[in-house]
Enzyme design. Sequence first.
Site, PDB file in Angstrom:
ATOM      1  N   ASP A   1       0.984  -1.124  -0.089  1.00 30.67           N
ATOM      2  CA  ASP A   1      -0.162   0.144   0.131  1.00 30.67           C
ATOM      3  C   ASP A   1       1.023   1.244  -0.007  1.00 30.67           C
ATOM      4  O   ASP A   1       2.097   1.366   0.094  1.00 30.67           O
ATOM      5  CB  ASP A   1      -0.880  -0.097   1.038  1.00 30.67           C
ATOM      6  CG  ASP A   1      -0.184  -0.039   2.584  1.00 30.67           C
ATOM      7  OD1 ASP A   1       1.115   0.459   2.644  1.00 30.67           O
ATOM      8  OD2 ASP A   1      -0.977  -0.084   3.531  1.00 30.67           O
TER       9      ASP A   1
ATOM     10  N   ASP B   1      -7.927  -7.695  -0.009  1.00 29.15           N
ATOM     11  CA  ASP B   1      -7.044  -7.931   1.107  1.00 29.15           C
ATOM     12  C   ASP B   1      -7.915  -7.585   2.630  1.00 29.15           C
ATOM     13  O   ASP B   1      -8.863  -6.889   2.252  1.00 29.15           O
ATOM     14  CB  ASP B   1      -5.699  -7.080   1.089  1.00 29.15           C
ATOM     15  CG  ASP B   1      -6.006  -5.612   1.432  1.00 29.15           C
ATOM     16  OD1 ASP B   1      -5.665  -5.341   2.598  1.00 29.15           O
ATOM     17  OD2 ASP B   1      -6.654  -4.993   0.762  1.00 29.15           O
TER      18      ASP B   1
ATOM     19  N   CYS C   1     -12.513 -28.865   6.638  1.00 31.39           N
ATOM     20  CA  CYS C   1     -11.439 -28.399   6.267  1.00 31.39           C
ATOM     21  C   CYS C   1      -9.972 -29.016   6.198  1.00 31.39           C
ATOM     22  O   CYS C   1      -9.793 -29.921   7.235  1.00 31.39           O
ATOM     23  CB  CYS C   1     -11.013 -27.056   7.356  1.00 31.39           C
ATOM     24  SG  CYS C   1      -9.504 -25.948   7.189  1.00 31.39           S
TER      25      CYS C   1
ATOM     26  N   CYS D   1      -6.765 -27.826   6.484  1.00 34.52           N
ATOM     27  CA  CYS D   1      -6.046 -26.951   7.114  1.00 34.52           C
ATOM     28  C   CYS D   1      -5.027 -27.959   8.149  1.00 34.52           C
ATOM     29  O   CYS D   1      -5.614 -28.614   8.743  1.00 34.52           O
ATOM     30  CB  CYS D   1      -6.105 -25.594   7.573  1.00 34.52           C
ATOM     31  SG  CYS D   1      -6.785 -25.562   9.123  1.00 34.52           S
TER      32      CYS D   1
ATOM     33  N   CYS E   1      -7.125 -28.423  11.476  1.00 33.07           N
ATOM     34  CA  CYS E   1      -8.143 -29.115  11.348  1.00 33.07           C
ATOM     35  C   CYS E   1      -7.858 -30.374  11.110  1.00 33.07           C
ATOM     36  O   CYS E   1      -8.688 -31.272  11.456  1.00 33.07           O
ATOM     37  CB  CYS E   1      -9.096 -28.329  10.495  1.00 33.07           C
ATOM     38  SG  CYS E   1     -10.054 -26.902  11.218  1.00 33.07           S
TER      39      CYS E   1
ATOM     40  N   HIS F   1      -5.794 -21.402  10.100  1.00 30.07           N
ATOM     41  CA  HIS F   1      -6.965 -21.951   9.896  1.00 30.07           C
ATOM     42  C   HIS F   1      -7.638 -20.787   9.080  1.00 30.07           C
ATOM     43  O   HIS F   1      -8.247 -20.945   8.079  1.00 30.07           O
ATOM     44  CB  HIS F   1      -7.877 -22.322  10.977  1.00 30.07           C
ATOM     45  CG  HIS F   1      -9.350 -22.477  10.553  1.00 30.07           C
ATOM     46  ND1 HIS F   1      -9.903 -23.491   9.936  1.00 30.07           N
ATOM     47  CD2 HIS F   1     -10.342 -21.617  10.739  1.00 30.07           C
ATOM     48  CE1 HIS F   1     -11.095 -23.455   9.609  1.00 30.07           C
ATOM     49  NE2 HIS F   1     -11.545 -22.371  10.150  1.00 30.07           N
TER      50      HIS F   1
END
Length: 390
Positions: free
Chosen positions: A92, A272, A310, A312, A315, A354
């Site tokens: 940015d 974002d 999930c 990930c 999980c 997660h």
Amino acid sequence: MLQFELLGQDPLSHARLGRLTLNHGVVQTPIFMPVGTYGTVKGVLPRSLREMGAQIILGNTFHLWMRPGLDVLRALGGLHGFEQWDKPILTDSGGFQVWSLGEMRKITEQGVHFASPVNGDKLFMSPEVSMQIQTVLNSDIVMQLDECTPYETQGHVTTEAEARASMQMSLRWARRSQDEFHRLHNPNALFGIVQGGMFEHLRQESLDALAAMDFPGYAIGGVSVGEPKDDMRRIMAHTPHRLPAHKPRYLMGVGTPEDLVEGVACGVDLFDCVMPTRNARNGHLFTRFGDLKIRNARHRSDPRPIDESCRCHACAGEAGVPWAEGGRGGFSRAYLHHLERCGEMLAPMLASIHNLHYYLNLMQEVRAALDAGDYPAFRARFAADRGRGV
């Protein structure tokens, strides 16, 4: 360098599938970009970001200018070398951070005078200075310096006249940013930022002027700055699809999973938001079936993972097989609740992994639905699943 290819479009909305080629790699759009303010996505290893499918991350011009400073960044190979990330980076401009300093800064036509929040030094940020900093950072996508138009200041809602004056100064700063970017022979891509507050006609005036400047890409700024959700959604519905169709479109600082899915329908390619990691640090987890607050007592002895669908690490564990498919790896809600109650740093780390995985996987599912011509049905399934509850 920037090349944007439009690969497909949903006939019932403005949603589109694309491919964005930058100096440090290719980004499949629509995409969510994890935020790495100080050169790191808080609590998440770069390796974990790669494993969860992050294609591009953010850095913060203002904070990196303050610390570690340009001399260190220049000596260590720009932001990519400094944080050991070999994929694209967007930075940015620093405008939002300077604006948020409140009474510590003074905005003029020339730029912004402010006191450093680190050591109190008197500093100056201008479009030219922002371009110089981002050239040292060597970010693949550079943002023009703009003035972030607030929704309200100390209870005063920004008027149309105030929003117009702010938007017009951002346009002048856009030209100055572009001139300095070219003077520096920066090999990356500069985006212009549409402003105009909550007024559609000002947004249109801003995007028309920016389109005439022929930036490689465009962002929609000045949303998610305290306005009611309905106003944010109204501007989100109005602006993105009116930007040049052959250029990438970035909605800054947005937002919830619902905002992302609706933003895609409005024609947004890049998103974002700090929400996945900030919420994770406060025990607030996103799942396919709604949001979960892991600090609540009802999770004290729950053997299930955060989200049974999930894949990930938090999980599904190392095997990556979700519980819904017979896997029994990963960490229980009871364990994460325990870590939160004890203040263990592993709690926000696993929660961040997660939440980011959820956001990135959501965008992967969005792209798959667009590729299959199934986006309207996907939106309906998404809304039904999120409404089920955890």
